[in-house]
Design a protein around this motif. Structure first.
Motif, PDB file in Angstrom:
ATOM      1  N   VAL A 138      30.884  44.561  58.229  1.00 14.87           N
ATOM      2  CA  VAL A 138      31.694  44.037  57.120  1.00 14.87           C
ATOM      3  C   VAL A 138      30.875  44.100  55.817  1.00 14.87           C
ATOM      4  O   VAL A 138      31.360  44.532  54.768  1.00 14.87           O
ATOM      5  N   GLY A 139      29.602  43.681  55.897  1.00 11.04           N
ATOM      6  CA  GLY A 139      28.729  43.733  54.724  1.00 11.04           C
ATOM      7  C   GLY A 139      28.525  45.167  54.240  1.00 11.04           C
ATOM      8  O   GLY A 139      28.521  45.434  53.036  1.00 11.04           O
ATOM      9  N   PHE A 140      28.392  46.096  55.193  1.00 11.51           N
ATOM     10  CA  PHE A 140      28.193  47.515  54.849  1.00 11.51           C
ATOM     11  C   PHE A 140      29.396  48.023  54.054  1.00 11.51           C
ATOM     12  O   PHE A 140      29.249  48.703  53.031  1.00 11.51           O
ATOM     13  N   VAL A 141      30.592  47.691  54.542  1.00  5.27           N
ATOM     14  CA  VAL A 141      31.818  48.137  53.861  1.00  5.27           C
ATOM     15  C   VAL A 141      31.885  47.519  52.459  1.00  5.27           C
ATOM     16  O   VAL A 141      32.210  48.205  51.485  1.00  5.27           O
ATOM     17  N   ALA A 142      31.545  46.227  52.356  1.00  2.00           N
ATOM     18  CA  ALA A 142      31.564  45.562  51.042  1.00  2.00           C
ATOM     19  C   ALA A 142      30.607  46.256  50.078  1.00  2.00           C
ATOM     20  O   ALA A 142      30.928  46.453  48.897  1.00  2.00           O
ATOM     21  N   ASN A 143      29.449  46.661  50.572  1.00  2.00           N
ATOM     22  CA  ASN A 143      28.481  47.365  49.733  1.00  2.00           C
ATOM     23  C   ASN A 143      29.039  48.715  49.271  1.00  2.00           C
ATOM     24  O   ASN A 143      28.830  49.126  48.131  1.00  2.00           O
ATOM     25  N   GLU A 144      29.755  49.384  50.163  1.00  7.40           N
ATOM     26  CA  GLU A 144      30.340  50.682  49.799  1.00  7.40           C
ATOM     27  C   GLU A 144      31.412  50.520  48.717  1.00  7.40           C
ATOM     28  O   GLU A 144      31.683  51.458  47.967  1.00  7.40           O
ATOM     29  N   LEU A 145      32.022  49.346  48.666  1.00  8.69           N
ATOM     30  CA  LEU A 145      33.106  49.127  47.699  1.00  8.69           C
ATOM     31  C   LEU A 145      32.583  48.789  46.298  1.00  8.69           C
ATOM     32  O   LEU A 145      33.373  48.690  45.355  1.00  8.69           O
ATOM     33  N   VAL A 146      31.269  48.590  46.171  1.00 10.92           N
ATOM     34  CA  VAL A 146      30.702  48.235  44.857  1.00 10.92           C
ATOM     35  C   VAL A 146      30.774  49.437  43.914  1.00 10.92           C
ATOM     36  O   VAL A 146      30.316  50.528  44.250  1.00 10.92           O
ATOM     37  N   ARG A 147      31.402  49.204  42.779  1.00 10.46           N
ATOM     38  CA  ARG A 147      31.536  50.234  41.734  1.00 10.46           C
ATOM     39  C   ARG A 147      31.044  49.637  40.411  1.00 10.46           C
ATOM     40  O   ARG A 147      30.934  48.424  40.293  1.00 10.46           O
ATOM     41  N   PRO A 148      30.778  50.483  39.415  1.00  4.47           N
ATOM     42  CA  PRO A 148      30.406  49.922  38.101  1.00  4.47           C
ATOM     43  C   PRO A 148      31.488  48.977  37.589  1.00  4.47           C
ATOM     44  O   PRO A 148      32.674  49.159  37.856  1.00  4.47           O
ATOM     45  N   VAL A 149      31.044  47.963  36.850  1.00  3.95           N
ATOM     46  CA  VAL A 149      31.963  46.928  36.349  1.00  3.95           C
ATOM     47  C   VAL A 149      32.859  47.512  35.247  1.00  3.95           C
ATOM     48  O   VAL A 149      32.381  48.229  34.356  1.00  3.95           O
ATOM     49  N   ALA A 150      34.153  47.191  35.316  1.00  3.11           N
ATOM     50  CA  ALA A 150      35.106  47.709  34.328  1.00  3.11           C
ATOM     51  C   ALA A 150      34.757  47.219  32.931  1.00  3.11           C
ATOM     52  O   ALA A 150      34.253  46.095  32.753  1.00  3.11           O
ATOM     53  N   ALA A 151      35.047  48.067  31.949  1.00  6.89           N
ATOM     54  CA  ALA A 151      34.646  47.790  30.564  1.00  6.89           C
ATOM     55  C   ALA A 151      35.251  46.497  30.021  1.00  6.89           C
ATOM     56  O   ALA A 151      34.659  45.844  29.158  1.00  6.89           O
ATOM     57  N   ARG A 152      36.415  46.097  30.535  1.00  4.28           N
ATOM     58  CA  ARG A 152      37.059  44.898  29.977  1.00  4.28           C
ATOM     59  C   ARG A 152      36.245  43.621  30.258  1.00  4.28           C
ATOM     60  O   ARG A 152      36.465  42.594  29.616  1.00  4.28           O
ATOM     61  N   HIS A 153      35.315  43.697  31.220  1.00  9.51           N
ATOM     62  CA  HIS A 153      34.495  42.523  31.529  1.00  9.51           C
ATOM     63  C   HIS A 153      33.204  42.479  30.709  1.00  9.51           C
ATOM     64  O   HIS A 153      32.490  41.481  30.737  1.00  9.51           O
ATOM     65  N   HIS A 154      32.883  43.580  30.013  1.00 13.58           N
ATOM     66  CA  HIS A 154      31.614  43.623  29.282  1.00 13.58           C
ATOM     67  C   HIS A 154      31.683  42.697  28.069  1.00 13.58           C
ATOM     68  O   HIS A 154      32.763  42.487  27.509  1.00 13.58           O
TER      69      HIS A 154
END
Lengths: 43, 469
Positions: B433-449
């Motif tokens: 489950v942790g491995f899959v969660a790590n794979e789902l990590v993408r750069p943060v969308a610009a609207r949050h910057h």
């Protein structure tokens, strides 16, 4: 004012002292750990 | 209290010992078990009761890190270390009073509640400062500090035991031991308060082109940053996300799951290490003695500590996502090997357990750098504090799974390694489950910057926040 007056002080003694401050207790902990860990092979 | 700015020529190699002086102290929490037997006999307590100060301390660690993170960012590391020193030492002093007067609730309140606040604030206090000083090696820098948390127990465990031997394990002896702990840790942690500095060039990139972000980042140990560097390597560059916005991103929660799963899997072994190795080889020709099992536990502590500095430094070379692929993927493989072949080979069992524990430590130490990669250095300490709630849950979940299943298997008439087979399969599932969660990590969308501080007004606002906060 000469350039030597404005140069920052030598921080090396402070660096050595601060690393000893934390390193010596940690060394003691590691030493005790190694003593205990060897029991896995001798105990 | 305004953050202590580094004077010209301040070396960044003075910051890790400052961080270590705090983490080596608060890491004492993991050595609480030394006080349990004397307290139980002196104050007539059960095992569950004597564990209360530690448990409350860990709960308070998670809560104070989560809720105090923003204050730490605002007031700076010296303020945070001062609060940690006062709370952690006061916790011991209150406990000394509790032991002397045989009022156990004072020990729970002192060590658990007051001391626990010191644990949480102290744990996150140096993180963002270290990342700002070591933008080129954030994994190594935070690895050094968080290794200290593991090392703290190595120091405290034999030290506290010897002190109790000398002072006696009656209420007066325990009280005296608490008193000496409180005073000694206050002196030891004061190094951190006195030494910690924030880099001068903590300005948003672009706000002051060519500002004093200098070559100090490449200076080695012993080399002070040159005057031109003005003791400040780290300008705010790249993506910056506030703590408030970070918790609204899927990336934060993916990392929360990653940390929670990795910690749960590690605690699964750590919690029952001694009985586990004894049970695994109980029916073989080479059973494990009590002292050998204690040696195994000590070896696991060493792997935990080495993983914190070793794997976290490696993440600077191979990247954060890749190192978590190793922790979670290879960790699952190690659990599979133990569950299938662990009882047939003692070296295989020991090596797999050591690797798992090194990943456990590595997971803790690498997460601040992962957060920095995703959210920037702007409020990384506060974001880290909020993420540590995953630790609180894992601290309950891991022991619960292993103990509950082992008890059930035992009552079903099973013994030896079969007590743990199901637990290991669950741990493998959690790591996947942790491995899959790590794979789902993408750069943060610009609207949050946070807004890019290039426009003059915004630039001024951010600078004021950075410098006057």
């Amino acid at each position: 004012m000469s350039s030597s007056d404005s140069s920052p002080p030598d921080r090396r003694p402070l660096i050595v002292l601060s690393w000893l401050w934390v390193g010596l207790p940690l060394g003691y902990g590691v030493y005790e750990l190694v003593r205990k860990a060897t029991q896995l092979f001798t105990g | 209290m305004s953050p202590p700015l580094a004077p010209p020529g301040w070396s960044r190699w003075l910051v890790p010992p400052a961080a270590l002086s705090v983490h080596l102290s608060i890491g004492q929490a993991y050595a609480w078990s030394v006080f349990k037997p004397p307290l139980e006999s002196a104050l007539d307590l059960s095992g569950t009761q004597s564990a209360l100060p530690f448990q409350l301390g860990i709960v308070m660690l998670g809560l104070s890190a989560a809720f105090g993170g923003t204050l730490v960012e605002r007031n700076g590391p010296r303020w945070a270390m001062t609060i940690a020193l006062i709370c952690f030492s006061s916790g011991f002093l209150i406990s000394a009073l509790g032991a002397a007067t045989e009022q156990y609730w004072l020990i729970v309140f002192g060590y658990g509640f007051v001391g626990g606040i010191g644990l949480g604030i102290g744990y996150i206090s140096p993180v963002s400062t270290l990342i700002k000083w070591f933008p080129d090696r954030p994994g190594m820098a935070t690895g050094i500090a968080i290794m200290g948390f593991g090392g703290g127990a190595l120091i405290a465990s034999p030290w506290s035991a010897r002190m109790l031997d000398s002072f006696g394990d009656d209420p007066t002896g325990i009280s005296l031991a608490f008193l000496v702990h409180g005073l000694t840790y206050a002196v030891f942690m004061s190094l951190g308060v006195l030494l910690v500095r924030v880099p001068r060039s903590e300005k948003p990139a672009g706000a002051a082109p060519g500002a004093d972000a200098g070559p100090a980042a490449d200076a080695g140990p012993g080399a002070a940053a040159g005057p031109g560097a003005a003791a400040g390597p780290a300008a705010l560059q790249g993506v910056q996300v506030s703590a408030r916005n970070a918790v609204r991103t899927p990336q934060f929660w993916c990392l929360w799951v990653v940390l929670c799963m990795n910690v749960t899997a590690g605690i699964g072994i750590l919690e029952k290490a001694a009985p586990m190795i004894t049970d695994f080889f109980a029916d073989t020709s080479t059973p494990v003695s009590v002292s050998a099992a204690a040696g195994f536990v000590a070896l696991l502590s060493a792997a935990n500590m080495a993983g914190r500095i070793g794997w976290s430094s490696t993440s600077d070379l191979i990247g954060r996502k890749n190192i978590y692929r190793v922790y979670l993927g290879v960790g699952a493989l190690m659990y599979l090997l133990i569950s299938q072949f662990g009882d047939s080979s003692k070296p295989l069992f020991v090596v797999c357990a050591l690797v798992i524990l090194s990943f456990y430590g590595g997971g803790f130490a690498t997460i601040p750098a992962y957060l920095k990669d995703l959210f920037g250095t702007y409020q990384v300490g506060a974001i880290h504090g909020r993420l540590l709630t995953a630790w609180s849950l894992a601290g309950v979940l891991g022991p619960l799974i292993v103990n509950w299943i082992a008890d059930h298997q035992e009552s079903a008439g099973k013994s030896g390694s079969s007590l743990y087979g199901l637990s290991f399969l669950i741990m493998i599932g959690l790591l996947v489950v942790g491995f899959v969660a790590n794979e789902l990590v993408r750069p943060v969308a610009a609207r949050h910057h946070i807004p890019a501080p290039r426009e003059s007004k915004e630039s001024t606002d951010v600078q004021q926040r950075q410098q006057s906060a």
